[in-house]
Design a protein around this motif. Structure first.
Motif, PDB file in Angstrom:
ATOM      1  N   ASN A  31       0.874  -1.167   0.000  1.00  0.00           N
ATOM      2  CA  ASN A  31       0.000   0.000   0.000  1.00  0.00           C
ATOM      3  C   ASN A  31       0.914   1.220   0.000  1.00  0.00           C
ATOM      4  O   ASN A  31       1.506   1.568   1.020  1.00  0.00           O
ATOM      5  N   SER A  32       1.050   1.883  -1.153  1.00  0.00           N
ATOM      6  CA  SER A  32       1.984   3.006  -1.263  1.00  0.00           C
ATOM      7  C   SER A  32       1.578   4.180  -0.374  1.00  0.00           C
ATOM      8  O   SER A  32       2.442   4.891   0.134  1.00  0.00           O
ATOM      9  N   SER A  33       0.305   4.384  -0.155  1.00  0.00           N
ATOM     10  CA  SER A  33      -0.133   5.463   0.734  1.00  0.00           C
ATOM     11  C   SER A  33       0.369   5.216   2.153  1.00  0.00           C
ATOM     12  O   SER A  33       0.839   6.136   2.826  1.00  0.00           O
ATOM     13  N   LYS A 145      -1.606  -1.660  -3.929  1.00  0.00           N
ATOM     14  CA  LYS A 145      -2.969  -1.979  -3.524  1.00  0.00           C
ATOM     15  C   LYS A 145      -3.799  -0.719  -3.313  1.00  0.00           C
ATOM     16  O   LYS A 145      -5.000  -0.716  -3.535  1.00  0.00           O
ATOM     17  N   SER A 146      -3.168   0.384  -2.907  1.00  0.00           N
ATOM     18  CA  SER A 146      -3.930   1.609  -2.655  1.00  0.00           C
ATOM     19  C   SER A 146      -4.429   2.243  -3.950  1.00  0.00           C
ATOM     20  O   SER A 146      -5.352   3.041  -3.923  1.00  0.00           O
ATOM     21  N   GLY A 147      -3.824   1.882  -5.066  1.00  0.00           N
ATOM     22  CA  GLY A 147      -4.242   2.437  -6.351  1.00  0.00           C
ATOM     23  C   GLY A 147      -5.445   1.720  -6.930  1.00  0.00           C
ATOM     24  O   GLY A 147      -5.921   2.083  -8.002  1.00  0.00           O
ATOM     25  N   GLY A 153      -4.712  -9.645  -1.948  1.00  0.00           N
ATOM     26  CA  GLY A 153      -3.315 -10.046  -1.910  1.00  0.00           C
ATOM     27  C   GLY A 153      -3.053 -10.830  -0.644  1.00  0.00           C
ATOM     28  O   GLY A 153      -3.508 -10.438   0.421  1.00  0.00           O
ATOM     29  N   ARG A 154      -2.347 -11.923  -0.801  1.00  0.00           N
ATOM     30  CA  ARG A 154      -1.998 -12.707   0.393  1.00  0.00           C
ATOM     31  C   ARG A 154      -1.072 -11.879   1.257  1.00  0.00           C
ATOM     32  O   ARG A 154      -0.186 -11.196   0.759  1.00  0.00           O
ATOM     33  N   GLU A 155      -1.279 -11.912   2.556  1.00  0.00           N
ATOM     34  CA  GLU A 155      -0.471 -11.117   3.466  1.00  0.00           C
ATOM     35  C   GLU A 155       1.008 -11.458   3.329  1.00  0.00           C
ATOM     36  O   GLU A 155       1.860 -10.602   3.481  1.00  0.00           O
ATOM     37  N   GLY A 156       1.313 -12.713   3.002  1.00  0.00           N
ATOM     38  CA  GLY A 156       2.707 -13.135   2.836  1.00  0.00           C
ATOM     39  C   GLY A 156       3.392 -12.432   1.680  1.00  0.00           C
ATOM     40  O   GLY A 156       4.618 -12.349   1.638  1.00  0.00           O
TER      41      GLY A 156
END
Length: 170
Positions: A31-33, A145-147, A153-156
């Motif tokens: 998450n780039s944000s 993911k923020s876009g 998405g798997r947390e791993g």
């Protein structure tokens, strides 16, 4: 003959499945944000931008006060002014209004340019860290993911902790 064709087809299908499983790209996301919010440089950049914007806002506020004062004076003294004085005073007020509008437009342009200048090094640093982690961990793709480009998405596969570690962020 029929058995040989079926056996050959099964063999090709098995090979294709095995190949597709071994050649699947490794995908990661972050998450780039959230990353940018965690970077200490961002807080300083936000503060610098707020100060820069305030300087423009203060100048515009001063001009607006002058505009209001001149407008009130004009209205209060309009009945006692000659037509020539009215015309001069109206021109002063209109000129001030045009200067305010010009200042607002100029401020917007300068703020946009300053924002690009201030945040570019932060974005570049984050991008380099993302690329470094992707290469070190053999990721083929990293999605933001923020876009809105990835819904799950798997947390791993979330490389945010790795990128934060790379940047020395807790």
């Amino acid at each position: 003959m029929k058995k040989i064709v079926i056996l050959l087809a099964c063999s090709l299908l098995t090979s294709a499945i095995a190949f597709s499983q071994t050649s699947s790209p490794k995908v990661g996301w972050l998450n780039s944000s959230e990353l940018l919010s965690a970077m200490p440089e961002r807080a300083k950049a936000d503060s610098d931008m707020a100060k820069y914007a305030k300087s423009f806002q203060d100048a515009i506020d001063d001009m607006m006060k002058e505009y209001q004062t001149k407008g009130q004076q004009y209205q209060a003294n309009e009945k006692t002014m000659s037509d020539a004085i009215k015309e001069v005073k109206m021109k002063e007020i209109q000129d001030l209004q045009n200067r305010i509008e010009g200042m607002q437009q100029s401020a917007q342009e300068k703020l946009q340019q300053k924002k690009q200048d201030v945040y570019a090094p932060i974005l570049e640093k984050a991008q380099k860290a993302i690329e470094s982690v992707a290469k070190e961990k053999s990721y083929d793709y990293i999605f933001d993911k923020s876009g809105g480009t990835l819904l799950y998405g798997r947390e791993g596969d979330n490389i945010l902790p790795l990128v934060k570690a790379k940047l020395g962020i807790k």
